[in-house]
Motif scaffolding. Sequence first.
Motif, PDB file in Angstrom:
ATOM      1  N   SER A   1     -11.759  96.073 156.805  1.00  0.00           N
ATOM      2  CA  SER A   1     -11.882  94.905 157.675  1.00  0.00           C
ATOM      3  C   SER A   1     -12.387  93.690 156.901  1.00  0.00           C
ATOM      4  CB  SER A   1     -12.818  95.229 158.835  1.00  0.00           C
ATOM      5  OG  SER A   1     -12.882  94.151 159.736  1.00  0.00           O
ATOM      6  N   ILE A   2     -13.363  93.899 156.006  1.00  0.00           N
ATOM      7  CA  ILE A   2     -13.867  92.784 155.199  1.00  0.00           C
ATOM      8  C   ILE A   2     -12.786  92.266 154.258  1.00  0.00           C
ATOM      9  CG2 ILE A   2     -15.494  92.199 153.352  1.00  0.00           C
ATOM     10  CD1 ILE A   2     -17.506  94.044 154.676  1.00  0.00           C
ATOM     11  N   ARG A   3     -12.039  93.185 153.658  1.00  0.00           N
ATOM     12  CA  ARG A   3     -11.006  92.758 152.720  1.00  0.00           C
ATOM     13  C   ARG A   3      -9.884  91.995 153.421  1.00  0.00           C
ATOM     14  NH1 ARG A   3      -9.830  93.565 147.579  1.00  0.00           N
ATOM     15  NH2 ARG A   3      -7.649  93.514 146.895  1.00  0.00           N
ATOM     16  N   MET A   4      -9.557  92.376 154.655  1.00  0.00           N
ATOM     17  CA  MET A   4      -8.462  91.708 155.355  1.00  0.00           C
ATOM     18  C   MET A   4      -8.816  90.284 155.751  1.00  0.00           C
ATOM     19  SD  MET A   4      -5.923  93.671 155.275  1.00  0.00           S
ATOM     20  CE  MET A   4      -4.878  92.691 156.319  1.00  0.00           C
TER      21      MET A   4
ATOM     22  N   ARG B   1     -31.164  94.044 149.738  1.00  0.00           N
ATOM     23  CA  ARG B   1     -31.198  93.804 151.176  1.00  0.00           C
ATOM     24  C   ARG B   1     -30.538  92.484 151.541  1.00  0.00           C
ATOM     25  NH1 ARG B   1     -36.877  92.929 154.066  1.00  0.00           N
ATOM     26  NH2 ARG B   1     -36.502  90.852 153.210  1.00  0.00           N
ATOM     27  N   HIS B   2     -30.882  91.426 150.807  1.00  0.00           N
ATOM     28  CA  HIS B   2     -30.304  90.117 151.108  1.00  0.00           C
ATOM     29  C   HIS B   2     -28.804  90.093 150.820  1.00  0.00           C
ATOM     30  CE1 HIS B   2     -34.521  88.149 150.541  1.00  0.00           C
ATOM     31  NE2 HIS B   2     -34.382  88.729 151.727  1.00  0.00           N
ATOM     32  N   GLY B   3     -28.392  90.753 149.720  1.00  0.00           N
ATOM     33  CA  GLY B   3     -26.975  90.764 149.391  1.00  0.00           C
ATOM     34  C   GLY B   3     -26.145  91.490 150.426  1.00  0.00           C
ATOM     35  N   LEU B   4     -26.609  92.676 150.845  1.00  0.00           N
ATOM     36  CA  LEU B   4     -25.872  93.410 151.872  1.00  0.00           C
ATOM     37  C   LEU B   4     -25.913  92.679 153.206  1.00  0.00           C
ATOM     38  CD1 LEU B   4     -26.918  97.086 151.074  1.00  0.00           C
ATOM     39  CD2 LEU B   4     -24.789  95.921 150.475  1.00  0.00           C
ATOM     40  N   GLY B   5     -27.052  92.043 153.497  1.00  0.00           N
ATOM     41  CA  GLY B   5     -27.129  91.255 154.722  1.00  0.00           C
ATOM     42  C   GLY B   5     -26.137  90.110 154.723  1.00  0.00           C
TER      43      GLY B   5
ATOM     44  N   PRO C   1     -21.657  88.895 148.217  1.00  0.00           N
ATOM     45  CA  PRO C   1     -20.203  88.684 148.190  1.00  0.00           C
ATOM     46  C   PRO C   1     -19.778  87.918 146.937  1.00  0.00           C
ATOM     47  CG  PRO C   1     -21.115  88.113 150.340  1.00  0.00           C
ATOM     48  CD  PRO C   1     -22.274  88.341 149.430  1.00  0.00           C
ATOM     49  N   ARG C   2     -18.513  88.103 146.530  1.00  0.00           N
ATOM     50  CA  ARG C   2     -18.031  87.495 145.286  1.00  0.00           C
ATOM     51  C   ARG C   2     -18.086  85.969 145.350  1.00  0.00           C
ATOM     52  NH1 ARG C   2     -12.236  89.364 143.365  1.00  0.00           N
ATOM     53  NH2 ARG C   2     -13.416  91.328 143.365  1.00  0.00           N
ATOM     54  N   ALA C   3     -17.654  85.389 146.464  1.00  0.00           N
ATOM     55  CA  ALA C   3     -17.656  83.934 146.566  1.00  0.00           C
ATOM     56  C   ALA C   3     -19.075  83.370 146.489  1.00  0.00           C
ATOM     57  CB  ALA C   3     -16.983  83.498 147.870  1.00  0.00           C
TER      58      ALA C   3
ATOM     59  N   GLU D   1     -20.762  80.813 143.568  1.00  0.00           N
ATOM     60  CA  GLU D   1     -21.378  79.523 143.917  1.00  0.00           C
ATOM     61  C   GLU D   1     -22.868  79.487 143.599  1.00  0.00           C
ATOM     62  OE1 GLU D   1     -22.108  76.755 147.914  1.00  0.00           O
ATOM     63  OE2 GLU D   1     -20.865  78.568 147.999  1.00  0.00           O
ATOM     64  N   ARG D   2     -23.596  80.531 143.905  1.00  0.00           N
ATOM     65  CA  ARG D   2     -25.042  80.518 143.802  1.00  0.00           C
ATOM     66  C   ARG D   2     -25.595  81.474 142.754  1.00  0.00           C
ATOM     67  NH1 ARG D   2     -27.594  78.931 148.411  1.00  0.00           N
ATOM     68  NH2 ARG D   2     -29.424  78.952 147.045  1.00  0.00           N
ATOM     69  N   GLY D   3     -24.726  82.332 142.190  1.00  0.00           N
ATOM     70  CA  GLY D   3     -25.208  83.357 141.272  1.00  0.00           C
ATOM     71  C   GLY D   3     -25.962  82.816 140.064  1.00  0.00           C
TER      72      GLY D   3
END
Length: 347
Positions: free
Chosen positions: A252-255, A58-62, A22-24, A28-30
Amino acid sequence: MPDDTRTTLLARRYRRWLLAYPRAYRRERGPEILATLLDAADPGRSRPPAREAALLLRHGLGRRFAEAGRRAFVVAALAAVLGGLSGIALGSWLSWRDVDRMAPDKATAVSFAHSVLPGAFEDRASHFGRSTFWNPYSNNSLHGGTGVRVGRTSVTGTVPPPGGPERVAAAVRQQLNAQGWRDVRTKVVRGTSAPVNVEVTGTRAGYLAAVQITPDLSFDLMWAEPPGHLRDTILGGVAGALLGALFGLGTSIRMRRYGRGRQRAYSGLCVATLLMLTPACLGNIPTSTGSLLANTNRNGTGPSVYWGGFVIYGAEPLAILSLLPILAVIVACAWPQPAAARTSTTA
């Protein structure tokens, strides 16, 4: 290639895989994750190893799915079902689009009957079927336009004196094979008290012929299913389910970024879409009588109802009107956040 160039390429490619997060989380951790990956990389490497790329994906999508919440998966599942059923109907309609919407003409049926029926028959045919907007045989559909292809043209004859239904069926089968009909099949129905009913079917040049041998003899001519119908139907269902799931999950994620008011509006639009589109989608499930919500009075063998779901008591206009809440969802997701909300989110 210089080491600094390899490092730059490696960092750029790691950043691409980090887009799965996710962008946030990336903000923070990128930088920390990227620095760790670059420190652990082998000297001279310019591409991430396949194992590391798979782990990042896998971790990113999770992480994205964990942040999406339960509602996003419920919406995605419902959207996948609706999209899959709509895709099945659309794929079937596309496969049938070049076939005449009315049953074969009477002259063609009579000419085929001359070469198929072994006994005498009436030199005229009856035409069952009419053209309406969605379904030619539902009393609750709109009129005009194209309909499903379940109509038939029938010729009535008499069973020849020597032999019963099974012997006549053997003669019909022999004549069908001699005339170049394919997939010739015989179906025998035996009852305890009723007489034996025999049906012989075959296909040729896009036509489906069905000869019924009971105490009477009848020849029905219909359109056969297009060769790619099953393929187009399956592909349409798979594509519709995938697109529906991605649309439901993405919106749904964007909302989640917006306030409670817009989230409540989004939930209301999803419910409205579900109520408008469900009757039409369920109606596209084929059954022995036509479809789940529409009995097409299909007498015996013949194609099931295809693209026939929008037929029951206003389901067709509701299905069309369901585009409005879907477009409203897209607009709500694309509408920019207010400045105050945007500032508080990133703070």
